[in-house]
Design a protein around this motif. Structure first.
Motif, mmCIF file in Angstrom:
data_model
loop_
_atom_site.group_PDB
_atom_site.id
_atom_site.type_symbol
_atom_site.label_atom_id
_atom_site.label_comp_id
_atom_site.label_asym_id
_atom_site.label_seq_id
_atom_site.Cartn_x
_atom_site.Cartn_y
_atom_site.Cartn_z
ATOM 1 N N LEU A 62 13.649 22.459 9.860
ATOM 2 C CA LEU A 62 13.464 23.066 11.170
ATOM 3 C C LEU A 62 12.979 21.966 12.104
ATOM 4 O O LEU A 62 11.837 21.524 12.002
ATOM 5 C CB LEU A 62 12.449 24.212 11.115
ATOM 6 C CG LEU A 62 12.147 24.889 12.455
ATOM 7 C CD1 LEU A 62 13.395 25.576 13.007
ATOM 8 C CD2 LEU A 62 11.012 25.906 12.313
ATOM 9 N N GLN A 63 13.874 21.514 12.972
ATOM 10 C CA GLN A 63 13.516 20.526 13.979
ATOM 11 C C GLN A 63 13.030 21.260 15.209
ATOM 12 O O GLN A 63 13.754 22.077 15.779
ATOM 13 C CB GLN A 63 14.722 19.655 14.340
ATOM 14 C CG GLN A 63 14.462 18.647 15.441
ATOM 15 C CD GLN A 63 13.484 17.574 15.016
ATOM 16 O OE1 GLN A 63 13.556 17.043 13.914
ATOM 17 N NE2 GLN A 63 12.535 17.243 15.901
ATOM 18 N N LEU A 86 8.132 18.230 16.004
ATOM 19 C CA LEU A 86 7.837 18.207 14.575
ATOM 20 C C LEU A 86 9.098 18.598 13.822
ATOM 21 O O LEU A 86 9.943 19.338 14.355
ATOM 22 C CB LEU A 86 6.729 19.204 14.210
ATOM 23 C CG LEU A 86 5.278 18.859 14.493
ATOM 24 C CD1 LEU A 86 4.389 20.047 14.158
ATOM 25 C CD2 LEU A 86 4.826 17.625 13.713
ATOM 26 N N ARG A 87 9.200 18.124 12.582
ATOM 27 C CA ARG A 87 10.278 18.569 11.716
ATOM 28 C C ARG A 87 9.675 19.134 10.438
ATOM 29 O O ARG A 87 8.973 18.417 9.716
ATOM 30 C CB ARG A 87 11.251 17.451 11.372
ATOM 31 C CG ARG A 87 12.487 17.986 10.641
ATOM 32 C CD ARG A 87 13.534 16.926 10.382
ATOM 33 N NE ARG A 87 13.257 16.137 9.208
ATOM 34 C CZ ARG A 87 14.185 15.543 8.460
ATOM 35 N NH1 ARG A 87 15.465 15.668 8.793
ATOM 36 N NH2 ARG A 87 13.848 14.826 7.412
ATOM 37 N N MET A 118 19.453 31.141 4.434
ATOM 38 C CA MET A 118 18.019 30.895 4.442
ATOM 39 C C MET A 118 17.481 31.087 5.850
ATOM 40 O O MET A 118 18.206 30.937 6.831
ATOM 41 C CB MET A 118 17.689 29.499 3.951
ATOM 42 C CG MET A 118 18.029 29.266 2.500
ATOM 43 S SD MET A 118 17.333 27.735 1.883
ATOM 44 C CE MET A 118 15.577 28.129 1.865
ATOM 45 N N THR A 119 16.206 31.433 5.924
ATOM 46 C CA THR A 119 15.607 31.713 7.217
ATOM 47 C C THR A 119 14.228 31.074 7.346
ATOM 48 O O THR A 119 13.568 30.769 6.342
ATOM 49 C CB THR A 119 15.452 33.230 7.435
ATOM 50 O OG1 THR A 119 14.757 33.797 6.325
ATOM 51 C CG2 THR A 119 16.784 33.920 7.592
ATOM 52 N N TRP A 120 13.829 30.856 8.575
ATOM 53 C CA TRP A 120 12.468 30.454 8.936
ATOM 54 C C TRP A 120 11.814 31.626 9.668
ATOM 55 O O TRP A 120 12.419 32.243 10.544
ATOM 56 C CB TRP A 120 12.478 29.242 9.847
ATOM 57 C CG TRP A 120 12.773 27.944 9.185
ATOM 58 C CD1 TRP A 120 13.964 27.275 9.181
ATOM 59 C CD2 TRP A 120 11.855 27.127 8.441
ATOM 60 N NE1 TRP A 120 13.851 26.097 8.483
ATOM 61 C CE2 TRP A 120 12.565 25.984 8.018
ATOM 62 C CE3 TRP A 120 10.504 27.244 8.092
ATOM 63 C CZ2 TRP A 120 11.973 24.965 7.270
ATOM 64 C CZ3 TRP A 120 9.919 26.250 7.351
ATOM 65 C CH2 TRP A 120 10.648 25.128 6.944
ATOM 66 N N THR A 163 16.107 23.580 16.022
ATOM 67 C CA THR A 163 17.384 23.447 15.329
ATOM 68 C C THR A 163 17.153 23.566 13.827
ATOM 69 O O THR A 163 16.303 22.844 13.267
ATOM 70 C CB THR A 163 18.058 22.107 15.636
ATOM 71 O OG1 THR A 163 18.241 21.978 17.055
ATOM 72 C CG2 THR A 163 19.406 22.010 14.948
ATOM 73 N N ILE A 164 17.917 24.440 13.198
ATOM 74 C CA ILE A 164 17.842 24.614 11.749
ATOM 75 C C ILE A 164 19.036 23.906 11.121
ATOM 76 O O ILE A 164 20.166 24.022 11.597
ATOM 77 C CB ILE A 164 17.857 26.101 11.363
ATOM 78 C CG1 ILE A 164 16.636 26.813 11.956
ATOM 79 C CG2 ILE A 164 17.870 26.265 9.849
ATOM 80 C CD1 ILE A 164 16.657 28.315 11.776
ATOM 81 N N SER A 165 18.768 23.201 10.042
ATOM 82 C CA SER A 165 19.838 22.538 9.295
ATOM 83 C C SER A 165 19.485 22.604 7.814
ATOM 84 O O SER A 165 18.378 23.011 7.436
ATOM 85 C CB SER A 165 20.008 21.089 9.752
ATOM 86 O OG SER A 165 18.824 20.345 9.540
#
Length: 112
Positions: free
Chosen positions: A81-82, A18-19, A34-36, A69-71
């Motif tokens: 967020l991949q 999911l992305r 920034m954060t998840w 992976t965060i971009s």
């Protein structure tokens, strides 16, 4: 008024992908890290990872390293967020965060 809006969650089978997206408004997006985060049922909210303002450096929790992976796209005020090779233990509500602001969260459920 700062707003963070997450999207992209859903139901996926183990091993799937999911992305997630987080669109920010009302803030100078390009100058902040920034954060998840995520919060599973009955558990505390935990850090998934973060990305610095220019996108050149990221960090991840050990539990997601190598799979997530965060971009970010500063031109679109969006962070991504991949998530690959998803596991049932990744099931949670995922939130984006910048300074003291939080999005409403998006549900990710990993189940067969």
């Amino acid at each position: 008024q700062v707003q963070l809006v997450e999207s992209g969650g859903g139901l996926v089978q183990p091993g799937g992908s999911l992305r997630l997206s987080c669109v920010a408004s009302g803030i100078s997006f390009t100058i902040y890290r920034m954060t998840w985060y995520r919060q599973a049922p009955g558990k505390e909210r935990e850090l998934v990872g973060g990305i610095i303002s220019d996108g050149t450096s990221t960090n991840y929790a050990d539990s997601v390293k190598g799979r997530f992976t965060i971009s970010r796209d500063n031109g679109e005020n969006t962070m991504y967020l991949q998530m690959n090779n998803l596991k049932p233990e990744d099931t949670a509500v995922y939130y984006c965060n910048i300074l003291r602001w939080w999005g409403q969260g998006t549900q990710v459920t990993v189940s067969s």
